[in-house]
Design a protein around this motif. Structure first.
Motif, PDB file in Angstrom:
ATOM      1  N   TRP A  12      -1.402  -2.314  -0.778  1.00  0.00           N
ATOM      2  CA  TRP A  12      -1.273  -1.496   0.074  1.00  0.00           C
ATOM      3  C   TRP A  12      -0.723  -0.030  -0.525  1.00  0.00           C
ATOM      4  O   TRP A  12      -1.146   1.051  -0.198  1.00  0.00           O
ATOM      5  N   THR A  13       0.184  -0.119  -1.164  1.00  0.00           N
ATOM      6  CA  THR A  13       0.813   1.115  -1.813  1.00  0.00           C
ATOM      7  C   THR A  13      -0.116   1.703  -2.650  1.00  0.00           C
ATOM      8  O   THR A  13      -0.178   2.867  -2.638  1.00  0.00           O
ATOM      9  N   THR A  14      -0.825   1.050  -3.538  1.00  0.00           N
ATOM     10  CA  THR A  14      -1.854   1.745  -4.417  1.00  0.00           C
ATOM     11  C   THR A  14      -2.723   2.255  -3.607  1.00  0.00           C
ATOM     12  O   THR A  14      -3.326   3.494  -3.727  1.00  0.00           O
ATOM     13  N   GLN A  15      -3.329   1.880  -2.525  1.00  0.00           N
ATOM     14  CA  GLN A  15      -4.535   2.425  -1.546  1.00  0.00           C
ATOM     15  C   GLN A  15      -3.684   3.669  -0.925  1.00  0.00           C
ATOM     16  O   GLN A  15      -4.568   4.294  -0.374  1.00  0.00           O
ATOM     17  N   GLN A  16      -2.739   3.781  -0.794  1.00  0.00           N
ATOM     18  CA  GLN A  16      -2.080   5.080  -0.262  1.00  0.00           C
ATOM     19  C   GLN A  16      -2.277   6.282  -1.084  1.00  0.00           C
ATOM     20  O   GLN A  16      -2.403   7.410  -0.763  1.00  0.00           O
ATOM     21  N   GLY A  17      -2.669   6.219  -2.370  1.00  0.00           N
ATOM     22  CA  GLY A  17      -2.563   7.080  -3.203  1.00  0.00           C
ATOM     23  C   GLY A  17      -3.948   7.385  -3.904  1.00  0.00           C
ATOM     24  O   GLY A  17      -4.434   8.436  -4.187  1.00  0.00           O
ATOM     25  N   ARG A  18      -4.861   6.264  -3.788  1.00  0.00           N
ATOM     26  CA  ARG A  18      -6.094   6.280  -4.170  1.00  0.00           C
ATOM     27  C   ARG A  18      -7.041   5.096  -3.803  1.00  0.00           C
ATOM     28  O   ARG A  18      -6.451   4.321  -3.079  1.00  0.00           O
ATOM     29  N   GLU A  19      -8.243   5.261  -3.682  1.00  0.00           N
ATOM     30  CA  GLU A  19      -9.126   4.305  -3.252  1.00  0.00           C
ATOM     31  C   GLU A  19      -9.038   3.113  -4.054  1.00  0.00           C
ATOM     32  O   GLU A  19      -9.061   3.155  -5.365  1.00  0.00           O
ATOM     33  N   LEU A  20      -8.940   1.863  -3.581  1.00  0.00           N
ATOM     34  CA  LEU A  20      -8.991   0.480  -4.267  1.00  0.00           C
ATOM     35  C   LEU A  20     -10.300   0.334  -5.152  1.00  0.00           C
ATOM     36  O   LEU A  20     -11.402   0.641  -4.641  1.00  0.00           O
ATOM     37  N   THR A  21     -10.164  -0.141  -6.372  1.00  0.00           N
ATOM     38  CA  THR A  21     -11.613  -0.528  -6.967  1.00  0.00           C
ATOM     39  C   THR A  21     -12.277  -1.814  -6.313  1.00  0.00           C
ATOM     40  O   THR A  21     -11.280  -2.383  -5.540  1.00  0.00           O
ATOM     41  N   GLU A  22     -13.214  -2.193  -6.821  1.00  0.00           N
ATOM     42  CA  GLU A  22     -13.755  -3.152  -6.049  1.00  0.00           C
ATOM     43  C   GLU A  22     -13.147  -4.330  -6.432  1.00  0.00           C
ATOM     44  O   GLU A  22     -13.006  -5.336  -5.633  1.00  0.00           O
ATOM     45  N   GLN A  23     -12.750  -4.523  -7.525  1.00  0.00           N
ATOM     46  CA  GLN A  23     -12.035  -5.837  -7.890  1.00  0.00           C
ATOM     47  C   GLN A  23     -10.325  -6.031  -6.956  1.00  0.00           C
ATOM     48  O   GLN A  23     -10.163  -6.987  -6.713  1.00  0.00           O
ATOM     49  N   GLU A  24      -9.754  -4.776  -6.841  1.00  0.00           N
ATOM     50  CA  GLU A  24      -8.852  -4.835  -6.105  1.00  0.00           C
ATOM     51  C   GLU A  24      -9.094  -5.025  -4.530  1.00  0.00           C
ATOM     52  O   GLU A  24      -8.154  -5.606  -3.827  1.00  0.00           O
ATOM     53  N   LYS A  25     -10.190  -4.432  -4.042  1.00  0.00           N
ATOM     54  CA  LYS A  25     -10.505  -4.814  -2.823  1.00  0.00           C
ATOM     55  C   LYS A  25     -10.797  -6.336  -2.504  1.00  0.00           C
ATOM     56  O   LYS A  25     -10.324  -6.927  -1.461  1.00  0.00           O
ATOM     57  N   ALA A  26     -11.444  -6.756  -3.828  1.00  0.00           N
ATOM     58  CA  ALA A  26     -11.678  -8.409  -3.573  1.00  0.00           C
ATOM     59  C   ALA A  26     -10.327  -9.083  -3.635  1.00  0.00           C
ATOM     60  O   ALA A  26     -10.075 -10.020  -2.571  1.00  0.00           O
ATOM     61  N   GLU A  27      -9.260  -8.653  -4.239  1.00  0.00           N
ATOM     62  CA  GLU A  27      -8.133  -9.380  -4.182  1.00  0.00           C
ATOM     63  C   GLU A  27      -7.501  -8.930  -2.715  1.00  0.00           C
ATOM     64  O   GLU A  27      -6.632  -9.893  -2.340  1.00  0.00           O
ATOM     65  N   TRP A  28      -7.663  -7.886  -2.335  1.00  0.00           N
ATOM     66  CA  TRP A  28      -6.908  -7.634  -1.050  1.00  0.00           C
ATOM     67  C   TRP A  28      -7.477  -8.497   0.017  1.00  0.00           C
ATOM     68  O   TRP A  28      -6.654  -9.297   0.677  1.00  0.00           O
ATOM     69  N   SER A  29      -8.971  -8.720   0.089  1.00  0.00           N
ATOM     70  CA  SER A  29      -9.406  -9.603   0.974  1.00  0.00           C
ATOM     71  C   SER A  29      -9.012 -11.183   0.680  1.00  0.00           C
ATOM     72  O   SER A  29      -8.648 -11.862   1.565  1.00  0.00           O
ATOM     73  N   ALA A  30      -8.607 -11.380  -0.444  1.00  0.00           N
ATOM     74  CA  ALA A  30      -8.306 -12.894  -0.755  1.00  0.00           C
ATOM     75  C   ALA A  30      -7.036 -13.173  -0.473  1.00  0.00           C
ATOM     76  O   ALA A  30      -6.536 -13.945   0.259  1.00  0.00           O
ATOM     77  N   CYS A  31      -6.066 -11.866  -0.581  1.00  0.00           N
ATOM     78  CA  CYS A  31      -4.611 -12.112  -0.215  1.00  0.00           C
ATOM     79  C   CYS A  31      -4.648 -12.246   1.447  1.00  0.00           C
ATOM     80  O   CYS A  31      -3.712 -12.940   1.935  1.00  0.00           O
TER      81      CYS A  31
END
Length: 78
Positions: A12-31
């Protein structure tokens, strides 16, 4: 706090500064999925604990409270 919750906060903190990568988006969804499952399990146990309390079944309530503690500690029902 479980590891998955720390990772959600990090993402969440990362996406406040930049768009999440595809890998990070997958992690976000899994979390988020894991968190939903965790919340449902914990909610069900709290409801069972209330039922045990309401029926004055102290032994059952202690068993449920132990399960709640395990789930809150390591995120798993054993």
């Amino acid at each position: 706090m479980l590891t998955v919750h720390w990772r959600l906060a990090e993402l969440w903190t990362t996406q406040q500064g930049r768009e999440l990568t595809e890998q990070e988006k997958a992690e976000w969804s899994a979390c988020l999925h894991y968190n939903a499952v965790y919340a449902r399990k914990l909610s069900a146990l709290y409801n069972l604990s209330w039922a045990a309390y309401a029926t004055r079944d102290v032994e059952w309530q202690h068993e449920i409270c132990e399960r709640i503690e395990r789930l809150e500690h390591d995120g798993q029902l054993k």
